[in-house]
Design an enzyme around this catalytic site. Structure first.
Site, PDB file in Angstrom:
ATOM      1  N   GLY A 100       3.109 -13.239 -10.549  1.00 24.49           N
ATOM      2  CA  GLY A 100       4.620 -13.484 -10.867  1.00 24.49           C
ATOM      3  C   GLY A 100       5.789 -14.352 -10.999  1.00 24.49           C
TER       4      GLY A 100
ATOM      5  N   GLU B 272       2.363 -22.463  -2.630  1.00 24.12           N
ATOM      6  CA  GLU B 272       1.595 -21.127  -2.358  1.00 24.12           C
ATOM      7  C   GLU B 272       0.895 -22.120  -1.265  1.00 24.12           C
ATOM      8  OE1 GLU B 272       0.876 -18.335  -3.741  1.00 24.12           O
ATOM      9  OE2 GLU B 272      -1.098 -18.750  -1.502  1.00 24.12           O
TER      10      GLU B 272
ATOM     11  N   CYS C 105      -4.177 -10.470  -7.513  1.00 27.76           N
ATOM     12  CA  CYS C 105      -4.497 -10.271  -8.125  1.00 27.76           C
ATOM     13  C   CYS C 105      -5.420 -10.373  -8.375  1.00 27.76           C
ATOM     14  CB  CYS C 105      -3.552 -10.124 -10.418  1.00 27.76           C
ATOM     15  SG  CYS C 105      -4.479  -9.391 -11.124  1.00 27.76           S
TER      16      CYS C 105
ATOM     17  N   CYS D 249      -6.913  -6.949  -8.206  1.00 28.12           N
ATOM     18  CA  CYS D 249      -7.680  -6.602  -9.287  1.00 28.12           C
ATOM     19  C   CYS D 249      -9.120  -7.023  -9.875  1.00 28.12           C
ATOM     20  CB  CYS D 249      -6.270  -6.766 -11.111  1.00 28.12           C
ATOM     21  SG  CYS D 249      -4.922  -6.326  -9.552  1.00 28.12           S
TER      22      CYS D 249
ATOM     23  N   LYS E 190     -11.957  -6.512  -7.814  1.00 34.26           N
ATOM     24  CA  LYS E 190     -11.953  -4.905  -7.554  1.00 34.26           C
ATOM     25  C   LYS E 190     -13.268  -4.209  -8.859  1.00 34.26           C
ATOM     26  CE  LYS E 190      -9.231  -2.730  -9.657  1.00 34.26           C
ATOM     27  NZ  LYS E 190      -8.340  -2.311  -9.591  1.00 34.26           N
TER      28      LYS E 190
ATOM     29  N   TYR F 290      -5.694 -21.016 -12.858  1.00 35.52           N
ATOM     30  CA  TYR F 290      -4.131 -21.032 -13.007  1.00 35.52           C
ATOM     31  C   TYR F 290      -3.431 -22.430 -12.210  1.00 35.52           C
ATOM     32  CZ  TYR F 290      -3.243 -16.112 -12.854  1.00 35.52           C
ATOM     33  OH  TYR F 290      -3.083 -14.909 -13.511  1.00 35.52           O
TER      34      TYR F 290
ATOM     35  N   GLY G  90      -5.641   7.791   0.791  1.00 37.39           N
ATOM     36  CA  GLY G  90      -5.474   8.591  -1.211  1.00 37.39           C
ATOM     37  C   GLY G  90      -4.532   8.142  -2.180  1.00 37.39           C
TER      38      GLY G  90
ATOM     39  N   TYR H 214      -4.242   4.646  -4.925  1.00 36.73           N
ATOM     40  CA  TYR H 214      -5.467   3.467  -5.951  1.00 36.73           C
ATOM     41  C   TYR H 214      -6.328   2.680  -4.944  1.00 36.73           C
ATOM     42  CZ  TYR H 214      -1.712   3.239 -10.110  1.00 36.73           C
ATOM     43  OH  TYR H 214      -0.607   3.124 -10.399  1.00 36.73           O
TER      44      TYR H 214
ATOM     45  N   GLU I 186     -10.069   4.519  -5.256  1.00 37.67           N
ATOM     46  CA  GLU I 186     -11.424   2.785  -5.939  1.00 37.67           C
ATOM     47  C   GLU I 186     -12.072   2.636  -4.683  1.00 37.67           C
ATOM     48  OE1 GLU I 186      -7.616   1.682  -9.231  1.00 37.67           O
ATOM     49  OE2 GLU I 186      -8.480  -0.354  -7.729  1.00 37.67           O
TER      50      GLU I 186
ATOM     51  N   ARG J 289      -4.634  12.142   4.738  1.00 43.81           N
ATOM     52  CA  ARG J 289      -3.833  13.293   5.612  1.00 43.81           C
ATOM     53  C   ARG J 289      -3.583  13.634   4.589  1.00 43.81           C
ATOM     54  NH1 ARG J 289       0.805   9.625   6.159  1.00 43.81           N
ATOM     55  NH2 ARG J 289       1.645   8.762   4.154  1.00 43.81           N
TER      56      ARG J 289
ATOM     57  N   THR K 110       0.399  -5.911 -11.192  1.00 46.32           N
ATOM     58  CA  THR K 110       0.649  -7.385 -11.912  1.00 46.32           C
ATOM     59  C   THR K 110       1.184  -7.216 -13.465  1.00 46.32           C
ATOM     60  OG1 THR K 110      -1.472  -8.117 -10.657  1.00 46.32           O
ATOM     61  CG2 THR K 110      -1.255  -8.974 -12.701  1.00 46.32           C
TER      62      THR K 110
ATOM     63  N   ALA L 128      -4.328   1.951 -15.121  1.00 47.80           N
ATOM     64  CA  ALA L 128      -5.624   2.499 -15.188  1.00 47.80           C
ATOM     65  C   ALA L 128      -6.087   3.037 -13.193  1.00 47.80           C
ATOM     66  CB  ALA L 128      -6.575   1.778 -15.368  1.00 47.80           C
TER      67      ALA L 128
ATOM     68  N   HIS M 117     -14.576   9.822 -34.951  1.00 48.60           N
ATOM     69  CA  HIS M 117     -16.128  10.078 -34.441  1.00 48.60           C
ATOM     70  C   HIS M 117     -17.480  10.170 -34.808  1.00 48.60           C
ATOM     71  CE1 HIS M 117     -18.482  14.653 -34.303  1.00 48.60           C
ATOM     72  NE2 HIS M 117     -18.725  14.653 -34.859  1.00 48.60           N
TER      73      HIS M 117
ATOM     74  N   GLU N  58     -11.003  11.235 -29.746  1.00 47.90           N
ATOM     75  CA  GLU N  58     -10.280  11.872 -30.676  1.00 47.90           C
ATOM     76  C   GLU N  58     -10.071  13.131 -30.605  1.00 47.90           C
ATOM     77  OE1 GLU N  58     -14.121  14.251 -33.552  1.00 47.90           O
ATOM     78  OE2 GLU N  58     -15.724  12.588 -31.785  1.00 47.90           O
TER      79      GLU N  58
HETATM   80  P1  NDP Z   1      -0.909   3.601  -2.502  1.00 42.97           P
HETATM   81  O1  NDP Z   1       0.976   3.211  -1.321  1.00 42.97           O
HETATM   82  O2  NDP Z   1      -1.329   3.834  -3.865  1.00 42.97           O
HETATM   83  O3  NDP Z   1      -1.322   4.763  -1.355  1.00 42.97           O
HETATM   84  C1  NDP Z   1      -1.332   4.608   0.502  1.00 42.97           C
HETATM   85  C2  NDP Z   1      -2.281   5.780   0.748  1.00 42.97           C
HETATM   86  O4  NDP Z   1      -2.449   5.764   2.513  1.00 42.97           O
HETATM   87  C3  NDP Z   1      -1.617   6.879  -0.155  1.00 42.97           C
HETATM   88  O5  NDP Z   1      -2.743   7.983   0.287  1.00 42.97           O
HETATM   89  C4  NDP Z   1      -0.879   7.552   1.904  1.00 42.97           C
HETATM   90  O6  NDP Z   1      -0.849   8.673   2.022  1.00 42.97           O
HETATM   91  C5  NDP Z   1      -1.815   7.164   2.489  1.00 42.97           C
HETATM   92  N1  NDP Z   1      -1.201   6.514   4.014  1.00 42.97           N
HETATM   93  C6  NDP Z   1      -0.150   5.609   4.257  1.00 42.97           C
HETATM   94  N2  NDP Z   1      -0.062   5.689   5.353  1.00 42.97           N
HETATM   95  C7  NDP Z   1      -0.573   6.282   6.133  1.00 42.97           C
HETATM   96  C8  NDP Z   1      -0.880   6.293   7.338  1.00 42.97           C
HETATM   97  N3  NDP Z   1      -0.311   6.189   8.521  1.00 42.97           N
HETATM   98  N4  NDP Z   1      -2.177   7.530   7.799  1.00 42.97           N
HETATM   99  C9  NDP Z   1      -2.820   8.043   7.134  1.00 42.97           C
HETATM  100  N5  NDP Z   1      -2.652   7.742   5.857  1.00 42.97           N
HETATM  101  C10 NDP Z   1      -1.755   6.752   4.974  1.00 42.97           C
HETATM  102  O7  NDP Z   1      -1.286   2.082  -1.234  1.00 42.97           O
HETATM  103  P2  NDP Z   1      -2.147   1.230  -2.018  1.00 42.97           P
HETATM  104  O8  NDP Z   1      -2.710   0.496  -0.521  1.00 42.97           O
HETATM  105  O9  NDP Z   1      -3.920   2.308  -2.181  1.00 42.97           O
HETATM  106  O10 NDP Z   1      -2.287   0.861  -3.131  1.00 42.97           O
HETATM  107  C11 NDP Z   1      -0.967   0.116  -3.262  1.00 42.97           C
HETATM  108  C12 NDP Z   1      -0.550  -0.263  -4.676  1.00 42.97           C
HETATM  109  O11 NDP Z   1      -1.106  -1.587  -5.147  1.00 42.97           O
HETATM  110  C13 NDP Z   1      -0.065   1.078  -5.229  1.00 42.97           C
HETATM  111  O12 NDP Z   1       0.807   1.579  -5.722  1.00 42.97           O
HETATM  112  C14 NDP Z   1      -0.705   0.142  -6.214  1.00 42.97           C
HETATM  113  O13 NDP Z   1       0.399   0.128  -7.194  1.00 42.97           O
HETATM  114  C15 NDP Z   1      -1.420  -0.863  -6.604  1.00 42.97           C
HETATM  115  N6  NDP Z   1      -2.618  -0.939  -7.028  1.00 42.97           N
HETATM  116  C16 NDP Z   1      -2.285  -0.793  -8.197  1.00 42.97           C
HETATM  117  C17 NDP Z   1      -4.747  -0.769  -8.647  1.00 42.97           C
HETATM  118  C18 NDP Z   1      -4.946  -0.337  -9.902  1.00 42.97           C
HETATM  119  O14 NDP Z   1      -3.705  -0.653 -11.282  1.00 42.97           O
HETATM  120  N7  NDP Z   1      -5.112  -0.243 -10.683  1.00 42.97           N
HETATM  121  C19 NDP Z   1      -5.284  -0.540  -7.979  1.00 42.97           C
HETATM  122  C20 NDP Z   1      -5.061  -0.984  -7.072  1.00 42.97           C
HETATM  123  C21 NDP Z   1      -3.896  -1.148  -5.771  1.00 42.97           C
HETATM  124  P3  NDP Z   1       0.869   9.412   1.343  1.00 42.97           P
HETATM  125  O15 NDP Z   1       0.037   9.907  -0.005  1.00 42.97           O
HETATM  126  O16 NDP Z   1       0.417  11.200   1.609  1.00 42.97           O
HETATM  127  O17 NDP Z   1       1.519   8.725   1.291  1.00 42.97           O
END
Ligand code: NDP
Length: 452
Positions: A15, A35, A43, A48, A51, A99, A176, A178, A182, A199, A311, A341, A435, A440
């Protein structure tokens, strides 16, 4: 008052760099940017880009297995992490250079230092130098959070995973979202015995349930030991490794443990108290529709504002800021229908409303095709593909599309254009199928699977 700069940007990620570059090159503004780490931000340096390169690397194990079914006799080798890592680092160096040179070409003055606020129009760099600016843009991003449990410091986060000296033989990933999903897929593909503890009852909270279930099944089939409704309660050192006590009663040792438990805005070093700017409930910089904070000269874009942490959204917010402030065209960022995605294996592309959230808004029709693709069938595989459209039962407009398939990210980008244009199901129906392809199925969905 005469300022050193028209705009001073703190943070050289997606950004901040975009806003600085466009303000300087397209509006003639005098721009400075500080910076403290590496240009490109999360990113490019620790998100990104590395990754996705690891996703590519990790996919070869499955492809090699499939190749056998297609008549190839290939040896499945082992993954050479140091060799890959050296190439990865060289690629990130190259991108950081790009950059830097984009900023230099645009005439932006860059300072490789941390910066903090002194007044609404003045910042101080870590070497004590002070700079004044008519406008200051905060674009400092976010950083991973660790839960407050005993031994949390023994685990790594996504910041460290790219720098591991050796590839672990076993790994526990907690979360659980992104990042957790991933990396569970990536590490499994690289040959690491990977356990993921989440959880909740279903990973990827907030997305379409049917798609989440298919992703879960696919990840498990590929070898992720995904344990739902479990969480880690304590970590202890066991020699070089880490013992994890989990709510399901297990107490195993892993070579690495990683938290992917969310991210938080990176405001620590900014000294926002100096300008009397309170933070929001998630520690975010609070902004209005034009990315302006409560202090009129201060704006903020990207993850530090905790709006939609992606991003392309940070870049879009940066561009909208420049149009508003430097081109005199008040422009609100558009958050409607953002395609995204999740690079799990299988991959998940999604746009618009999930079935659950669409149903809560009014009558809908749900069209689904769940099947094994041609390539998978021939290889004797079991992985399923999902193509799903949700439409408004009254207007026929497509409200959401969810794809679990190889290259789902590429597909959702393209389908996103049609949906953003307001496509109806009838528009999909009158589009000729390509096809034989997986996608499709999206234009050959006839009767609704269910109404809601
Ligand atoms: P998210 O917010 O997506 O997920 C955090 C996870 O951690 C959730 O499953 C959450 O559970 C769990 N959690 C939170 N606190 C605790 C805790 N104290 N104990 C156990 N589990 C916990 O964050 P990420 O770190 O995965 O990603 C951050 C951001 O980065 C995303 O929101 C996304 O916007 C961006 N991102 C995008 C990608 C892409 O476009 N492909 C790839 C990677 C990141 P619960 O669901 O129960 O809250």
């Amino acid at each position: 008052m005469v300022f050193d700069y028209d705009l001073f940007v703190i943070g050289g990620g997606s950004g901040g760099v975009r806003a600085a570059r466009v303000a300087a090159s397209e509006t003639g503004a005098k721009v400075g940017l500080a910076e403290q780490s590496r240009y490109g931000g999360t990113c490019v340096i620790r998100g990104c880009v590395p990754k996705k390169l690891m996703v590519f690397a990790s996919e070869f194990s499955n492809l090699t297995e499939q190749a056998h079914a297609y008549g190839w006799s290939l040896q499945t080798g082992t993954f050479n992490w140091p060799e890959f890592q050296a190439k990865l680092n060289a690629e990130l160096d190259r991108l950081e250079g790009v950059y830097r040179s984009l900023l230099a070409k645009a005439g932006v003055d860059t300072f490789d230092l941390a910066a903090k606020l002194l007044t609404p129009h003045e910042i101080e760099l870590a070497d004590g130098t002070r700079k004044s600016a008519r406008h200051i843009l905060l674009a400092v991003g976010g950083r991973p959070m660790r839960p407050d449990i005993p031994g949390a410091e023994l685990a790594i986060t996504s910041n460290e995973i790219f720098h591991l000296e050796t590839l672990p033989r076993s790994m526990l990933i907690i979360g659980g979202g992104y990042i957790a999903c991933e990396f569970a897929s990536i590490m499994t593909g690289l040959g690491v015995a990977t356990t993921q503890c989440y959880r909740g009852a279903r990973v990827l909270r907030g997305f379409d349930v049917e798609a989440r279930e298919l992703v879960t099944a696919g990840m498990r089939a590929r070898g992720v030991d995904l344990r739902l409704n479990t969480n880690v309660v304590a970590l202890t050192a066991e020699g070089e490794h880490v013992r994890a006590a989990v709510t399901d009663g297990t107490n195993a040792v892993y070579e690495q443990v990683m938290f992917a438990t969310g991210r938080q805005p990176n405001t620590g070093g900014l000294d926002l108290a100096a300008v009397d700017l309170p933070l929001g409930p998630q520690g975010e910089v609070v902004v209005d529709h034009y990315s302006q904070t409560g202090v009129p000269s201060l704006f903020a874009v990207g993850d530090v504002t905790d709006r939609v942490n992606l991003t392309p959204v940070a870049i879009h917010e940066g561009m909208a800021f420049v149009r508003t402030v430097f081109q005199g065209i008040p422009t609100k960022p558009d958050y409607e229908l953002i395609p995204t995605a999740i690079f799990t294996q299988p991959e998940f592309g999604t746009i618009g409303l999930s079935e659950e959230s669409a149903k809560a808004l009014g009558p809908i029709k749900v069209y689904t095709a769940e099947f094994r693709g041609m390539r998978e069938v021939f290889a004797g595989g079991t992985e399923k593909t999902l193509m799903k459209l949700i439409t408004d039962a009254n207007s026929d407009h497509v409200l959401g599309c969810h794809i679990v398939a190889p290259s789902a990210g590429e597909m959702i980008q393209l389908i996103g254009v049609a949906i953003k244009m307001g496509a109806t199901k009838a528009d999909f129906d009158r589009t000729m199928a390509v096809h034989p392809t997986l996608s499709e199925e999206l234009v050959t969905l006839r009767a609704p699977t269910r109404m809601g």
